[in-house]
Design an enzyme around this catalytic site. Structure first.
Site, mmCIF file in Angstrom:
data_model
loop_
_atom_site.group_PDB
_atom_site.id
_atom_site.type_symbol
_atom_site.label_atom_id
_atom_site.label_comp_id
_atom_site.label_asym_id
_atom_site.label_seq_id
_atom_site.Cartn_x
_atom_site.Cartn_y
_atom_site.Cartn_z
ATOM 1 N N ASN A 249 -61.110 -40.604 3.216
ATOM 2 C CA ASN A 249 -60.205 -39.933 3.928
ATOM 3 C C ASN A 249 -59.323 -39.075 2.816
ATOM 4 O OD1 ASN A 249 -60.886 -40.977 6.286
ATOM 5 N ND2 ASN A 249 -59.604 -42.535 6.394
ATOM 6 N N HIS B 63 -48.055 -50.103 5.175
ATOM 7 C CA HIS B 63 -48.896 -50.440 6.321
ATOM 8 C C HIS B 63 -50.036 -51.227 5.793
ATOM 9 C CE1 HIS B 63 -50.342 -50.470 10.478
ATOM 10 N NE2 HIS B 63 -51.460 -49.806 9.943
ATOM 11 N N GLY C 160 -60.378 -37.674 17.766
ATOM 12 C CA GLY C 160 -61.204 -38.792 18.184
ATOM 13 C C GLY C 160 -59.971 -39.756 19.173
HETATM 14 P P1 A3D Z 1 -61.896 -41.450 15.328
HETATM 15 O O1 A3D Z 1 -61.796 -41.736 16.762
HETATM 16 O O2 A3D Z 1 -62.858 -41.797 14.473
HETATM 17 O O3 A3D Z 1 -61.244 -40.011 15.094
HETATM 18 C C1 A3D Z 1 -61.120 -39.246 13.800
HETATM 19 C C2 A3D Z 1 -61.749 -37.882 13.869
HETATM 20 O O4 A3D Z 1 -61.243 -37.255 12.903
HETATM 21 C C3 A3D Z 1 -63.075 -37.674 14.396
HETATM 22 O O5 A3D Z 1 -63.079 -36.948 15.913
HETATM 23 C C4 A3D Z 1 -63.447 -37.016 13.261
HETATM 24 O O6 A3D Z 1 -64.716 -35.928 13.965
HETATM 25 C C5 A3D Z 1 -62.262 -36.243 12.768
HETATM 26 N N1 A3D Z 1 -62.438 -35.731 11.601
HETATM 27 C C6 A3D Z 1 -63.123 -36.341 10.520
HETATM 28 N N2 A3D Z 1 -63.051 -35.359 9.382
HETATM 29 C C7 A3D Z 1 -62.466 -34.448 9.921
HETATM 30 C C8 A3D Z 1 -61.895 -33.275 9.146
HETATM 31 N N3 A3D Z 1 -62.093 -33.143 7.845
HETATM 32 N N4 A3D Z 1 -61.161 -32.648 9.658
HETATM 33 C C9 A3D Z 1 -60.612 -32.610 10.919
HETATM 34 N N5 A3D Z 1 -61.178 -33.772 11.746
HETATM 35 C C10 A3D Z 1 -62.007 -34.614 10.990
HETATM 36 O O7 A3D Z 1 -60.659 -42.420 14.568
HETATM 37 P P2 A3D Z 1 -59.200 -42.901 15.382
HETATM 38 O O8 A3D Z 1 -58.794 -41.722 16.057
HETATM 39 O O9 A3D Z 1 -59.226 -44.023 15.880
HETATM 40 O O10 A3D Z 1 -58.589 -43.041 14.186
HETATM 41 C C11 A3D Z 1 -58.065 -42.302 13.183
HETATM 42 C C12 A3D Z 1 -57.352 -42.614 12.009
HETATM 43 O O11 A3D Z 1 -56.172 -43.271 12.088
HETATM 44 C C13 A3D Z 1 -58.227 -43.531 11.137
HETATM 45 O O12 A3D Z 1 -58.207 -43.259 9.695
HETATM 46 C C14 A3D Z 1 -57.423 -44.939 11.381
HETATM 47 O O13 A3D Z 1 -58.041 -45.700 10.553
HETATM 48 C C15 A3D Z 1 -56.359 -44.620 11.455
HETATM 49 N N6 A3D Z 1 -55.079 -45.554 12.138
HETATM 50 C C16 A3D Z 1 -54.045 -45.690 11.768
HETATM 51 C C17 A3D Z 1 -53.231 -46.630 12.372
HETATM 52 C C18 A3D Z 1 -51.781 -46.768 11.599
HETATM 53 O O14 A3D Z 1 -50.914 -47.675 12.191
HETATM 54 C C19 A3D Z 1 -51.269 -45.957 10.489
HETATM 55 C C20 A3D Z 1 -53.466 -47.326 13.536
HETATM 56 C C21 A3D Z 1 -54.707 -46.913 13.805
HETATM 57 C C22 A3D Z 1 -55.654 -46.011 13.244
#
Ligand code: A3D
Length: 320
Positions: free
Chosen positions: A96, A176, A12
């Site tokens: 998640n 966090h 993503g």
């Molecule tokens: P996003 O752009 O939605 O990407 C997540 C990807 O995960 C999508 O492409 C989905 O298709 C894929 N996905 C869903 N289920 C599965 C699975 N079972 N197996 C493989 N892939 C799957 O989200 P993002 O990239 O913006 O964020 C990803 C995560 O990081 C989220 O949980 C956010 O809350 C987290 N995050 C954490 C921080 C920290 O500082 C810890 C900061 C920003 C985001």
């Protein structure tokens, strides 16, 4: 020598940015994995087509098969869902957690030697679940949060003081989330601690308190602006700093969510603490002295993480 292999689980917003940074920094070859067919393949091809312009050599492959992670040196996990405006990170737990169980099993099968960095929220509970479900050694499974939180703190401080971000160091402890503990006493401008900078008239306690609060709310501020997702550039850059320290055995001192085994009086859960990241993964956990109010804030944060892990155990009793 063969290039390192970096697996990115989740293609993503963060996953795509990670792949781009791995290419630009020439850290190795990339396998971009996602369950949505076409997205990892499309992003990998698009990025590969940028490599002649930017002058990097890397193999970039998109896939929906865990097998392609075989032999990965580093795996960075962003699979799952991000929050939307009005949601807390903790609201993501049900969805998640299931994702972490699947990803953990995939890593255990195909990349058991990897250094695994979890980014999926709620971070401290998800990295715990990933370690439990993968069965990898705790020193090889860490969570990215502190590097991002302290980078936000450093940026706000540099803005306040009108100095380079390079000369500001900052220290953030704890989980966090809303209970993270930015430590002003251990944060400096060119080695001068923040309390001294107040005495020198560079800022006031009130302004510093505002900056601390803005750091705690840093993620929500971006969610509020974007409306359709959460931060991704700074989170990706932060995880890359951790991966680079591992791959190059730099032994950087970075705040990460690491599994504690008695340090800070905590055992068996993941909390944000200063760590040394090198070829052995988390090679050391740095235990600093906390004063009474810092200790109280840290304990509050630890309790919040414990609550999340209890919630995970109820949903998935098979996890530790
Ligand atoms: P996003 O752009 O939605 O990407 C997540 C990807 O995960 C999508 O492409 C989905 O298709 C894929 N996905 C869903 N289920 C599965 C699975 N079972 N197996 C493989 N892939 C799957 O989200 P993002 O990239 O913006 O964020 C990803 C995560 O990081 C989220 O949980 C956010 O809350 C987290 N995050 C954490 C921080 C920290 O500082 C810890 C900061 C920003 C985001």
């Amino acid at each position: 020598m063969a290039r390192s292999k970096i697996g990115l689980v989740g293609a993503g917003q963060i996953g795509g940015t990670l792949a781009h940074l791995v290419g630009l920094k020439e850290l190795g070859d990339v396998v971009l994995f996602d369950i949505v067919d076409g997205v990892p393949q499309g992003k990998a091809l698009d990025l590969a087509e940028s490599s002649p312009v930017d002058g990097f050599d890397a193999a970039l492959k998109g896939t929906s098969s865990y097998e392609d992670l075989a032999g990965a040196d580093v795996v960075i996990v962003t699979a799952g869902v991000p929050r939307k405006p009005g949601m807390s990170r903790d609201d993501l737990i049900g969805v998640n957690l299931k994702v972490m169980e699947q990803v953990g099993a995939g890593i255990a099968k195909f990349a058991p030697e990897a250094f695994v960095i979890c980014i999926t929220n709620p971070l401290d509970a998800m990295v715990w679940a990933l370690q439990q479900s993968s069965g990898l050694k705790p020193e090889k499974v860490v969570g990215m949060a502190g590097v991002l939180d302290s980078s936000r703190f450093r940026y706000f401080l540099a803005q306040e003081f009108g100095v380079s971000v390079e000369d500001v160091t900052a220290f953030v402890l704890g989980g966090h989330g809303d209970t993270m503990v930015p430590l002003t006493r251990y944060s400096t401008v060119a080695g001068i601690p923040l309390p001294d900078l107040i005495k020198m008239g560079w800022t006031t306690q009130a302004k510093l308190d505002q900056i601390v609060q803005r750091t705690r709310d840093g993620g929500a501020e971006i969610v509020g602006l974007l409306k359709t997702g959460s931060a991704f550039y700074a989170p990706a850059a932060s995880a890359i700093a951790m991966a680079e320290s591992y791959l190059k055995d730099k032994k950087r001192v970075l705040p990460c969510a690491a599994q504690l085994t008695g340090q800070y009086g905590v055992d068996g859960i993941y909390v944000g603490v200063p760590t040394v990241i090198g070829a052995g993964g988390v090679e050391r956990i740095v235990e600093i002295e906390l004063d009474r109010s810092e200790r109280a804030e840290f304990d509050k944060s630890v309790n919040a993480v414990k609550g999340l892990i209890e919630a995970c155990r109820k949903i998935a009793p098979n996890l530790g």
